[in-house]
Design a protein around this motif. Structure first.
Motif, PDB file in Angstrom:
ATOM      1  N   THR A 119       5.283   1.010   6.324  1.00  0.00           N
ATOM      2  CA  THR A 119       3.941   0.814   6.861  1.00  0.00           C
ATOM      3  C   THR A 119       3.170   2.124   6.823  1.00  0.00           C
ATOM      4  O   THR A 119       3.548   3.087   7.482  1.00  0.00           O
ATOM      5  CB  THR A 119       4.010   0.316   8.321  1.00  0.00           C
ATOM      6  OG1 THR A 119       4.813  -0.862   8.358  1.00  0.00           O
ATOM      7  CG2 THR A 119       2.624  -0.003   8.842  1.00  0.00           C
ATOM      8  N   PRO A 120       2.107   2.198   6.039  1.00  0.00           N
ATOM      9  CA  PRO A 120       1.351   3.443   5.935  1.00  0.00           C
ATOM     10  C   PRO A 120       0.650   3.801   7.245  1.00  0.00           C
ATOM     11  O   PRO A 120       0.107   2.941   7.920  1.00  0.00           O
ATOM     12  CB  PRO A 120       0.344   3.154   4.823  1.00  0.00           C
ATOM     13  CG  PRO A 120       0.219   1.674   4.800  1.00  0.00           C
ATOM     14  CD  PRO A 120       1.549   1.125   5.217  1.00  0.00           C
ATOM     15  N   ARG A 166       4.434  10.148   4.238  1.00  0.00           N
ATOM     16  CA  ARG A 166       4.940   9.462   3.050  1.00  0.00           C
ATOM     17  C   ARG A 166       5.806   8.292   3.505  1.00  0.00           C
ATOM     18  O   ARG A 166       7.004   8.279   3.321  1.00  0.00           O
ATOM     19  CB  ARG A 166       5.750  10.423   2.183  1.00  0.00           C
ATOM     20  CG  ARG A 166       4.902  11.451   1.472  1.00  0.00           C
ATOM     21  CD  ARG A 166       5.723  12.635   1.031  1.00  0.00           C
ATOM     22  NE  ARG A 166       6.885  12.206   0.257  1.00  0.00           N
ATOM     23  CZ  ARG A 166       7.887  13.037  -0.041  1.00  0.00           C
ATOM     24  NH1 ARG A 166       7.863  14.284   0.392  1.00  0.00           N
ATOM     25  NH2 ARG A 166       8.917  12.615  -0.748  1.00  0.00           N
ATOM     26  N   THR A 222       3.180   4.147  -4.022  1.00  0.00           N
ATOM     27  CA  THR A 222       3.162   5.610  -3.953  1.00  0.00           C
ATOM     28  C   THR A 222       4.573   6.162  -4.033  1.00  0.00           C
ATOM     29  O   THR A 222       4.842   7.150  -4.718  1.00  0.00           O
ATOM     30  CB  THR A 222       2.490   6.077  -2.646  1.00  0.00           C
ATOM     31  OG1 THR A 222       1.153   5.581  -2.612  1.00  0.00           O
ATOM     32  CG2 THR A 222       2.464   7.595  -2.554  1.00  0.00           C
ATOM     33  N   ARG A 223       5.491   5.502  -3.317  1.00  0.00           N
ATOM     34  CA  ARG A 223       6.887   5.912  -3.372  1.00  0.00           C
ATOM     35  C   ARG A 223       7.430   5.755  -4.799  1.00  0.00           C
ATOM     36  O   ARG A 223       8.172   6.613  -5.288  1.00  0.00           O
ATOM     37  CB  ARG A 223       7.709   5.063  -2.410  1.00  0.00           C
ATOM     38  CG  ARG A 223       7.387   5.304  -0.953  1.00  0.00           C
ATOM     39  CD  ARG A 223       7.990   6.592  -0.463  1.00  0.00           C
ATOM     40  NE  ARG A 223       9.442   6.490  -0.422  1.00  0.00           N
ATOM     41  CZ  ARG A 223      10.257   7.531  -0.287  1.00  0.00           C
ATOM     42  NH1 ARG A 223       9.770   8.747  -0.222  1.00  0.00           N
ATOM     43  NH2 ARG A 223      11.573   7.364  -0.248  1.00  0.00           N
ATOM     44  N   THR A 281       0.800  -1.212   0.000  1.00  0.00           N
ATOM     45  CA  THR A 281       0.000   0.000   0.000  1.00  0.00           C
ATOM     46  C   THR A 281       0.835   1.265   0.000  1.00  0.00           C
ATOM     47  O   THR A 281       0.341   2.324  -0.381  1.00  0.00           O
ATOM     48  CB  THR A 281      -0.932   0.026   1.227  1.00  0.00           C
ATOM     49  OG1 THR A 281      -0.136   0.007   2.417  1.00  0.00           O
ATOM     50  CG2 THR A 281      -1.866  -1.168   1.228  1.00  0.00           C
ATOM     51  N   SER A 282       2.077   1.199   0.418  1.00  0.00           N
ATOM     52  CA  SER A 282       2.887   2.405   0.512  1.00  0.00           C
ATOM     53  C   SER A 282       3.952   2.502  -0.569  1.00  0.00           C
ATOM     54  O   SER A 282       4.206   3.596  -1.091  1.00  0.00           O
ATOM     55  CB  SER A 282       3.556   2.480   1.889  1.00  0.00           C
ATOM     56  OG  SER A 282       4.331   1.326   2.144  1.00  0.00           O
TER      57      SER A 282
END
Length: 200
Positions: A185-186, A181, A8-9, A4-5
């Motif tokens: 772990t979001p 960001r 985005t990165r 999940t993170s």
């Protein structure tokens, strides 16, 4: 979960590469750079470079998302491969590490991860969960499954989860540098919590 993170990165990295298209020549938009990344996977699937195939390429990308200091070097390696047809640097960066200290690090990571929380033992559950995550996060879901797969047969049971309550501690204001960001772990809304009195 990583899935999940880290996508985005990766998007942030793609946007940065696109900003300097004059340097890397992988595309002037995030989508164009993503196509170049996908094309690299496809090329490595058709013709692996020595020990480097699609899994190793995803692995080195996955690892590079934890620190921006790795972004330029990997972007240049992909550029050399896509634009010049030169896989020298890409293979050098993505080749699997088999040194004893790396194996020790992997074993240590598993020893912590696999007892930190309960993991399913039924491989069908792993496949189902990975398929669901892959539909949302194709970049990381299957790699994440492989990364933690050892926990399915780990011989030691998980420990009882500890819930931090902050009891007996003075009031503090906590800031997480990467909360909005996160690499791994979001944390929804980039939480800034005060404790006590509430659990956090």
């Amino acid at each position: 979960m990583h899935g999940t993170s880290l996508p985005t990165r990766r998007d942030e990295w793609f946007i940065g590469i696109a900003k300097y298209d004059g340097v890397f020549q992988l595309g002037a938009t995030r989508d164009e750079v993503a196509k170049a990344w996908d094309a690299t996977i496809a090329d490595l699937r058709r013709a692996p470079g020595g020990q480097v195939g699609p899994h190793e390429f995803i692995s080195v990308t996955f690892g590079s998302m934890y620190s921006e200091s790795d972004w330029i070097g990997l972007a240049q390696a992909i550029s050399d491969f896509v634009v010049k047809g030169d896989d020298t640097v890409l293979i050098e960066q993505a080749a699997p590490a088999i040194a004893p200290e790396v194996e020790n690090q992997t074993a240590s990571c598993n020893a912590v991860t696999c007892v930190d929380a309960p993991w399913p033992k039924d491989l069908a559950v792993w496949e189902r969960d990975a398929a669901e995550q892959h539909a949302k996060y194709p970049f990381a879901a299957r790699y994440n499954q492989l990364l933690n797969g050892g926990c399915a047969t780990w011989p030691v049971g998980s420990e009882t989860r500890v819930t931090p309550l902050g009891k007996g501690l003075p009031p503090i204001l906590m800031f997480a540098k990467s909360a909005t960001r996160p690499r791994r772990t979001p944390v929804p809304s980039g939480c800034i919590r005060r404790c006590p009195p509430r659990a956090w």
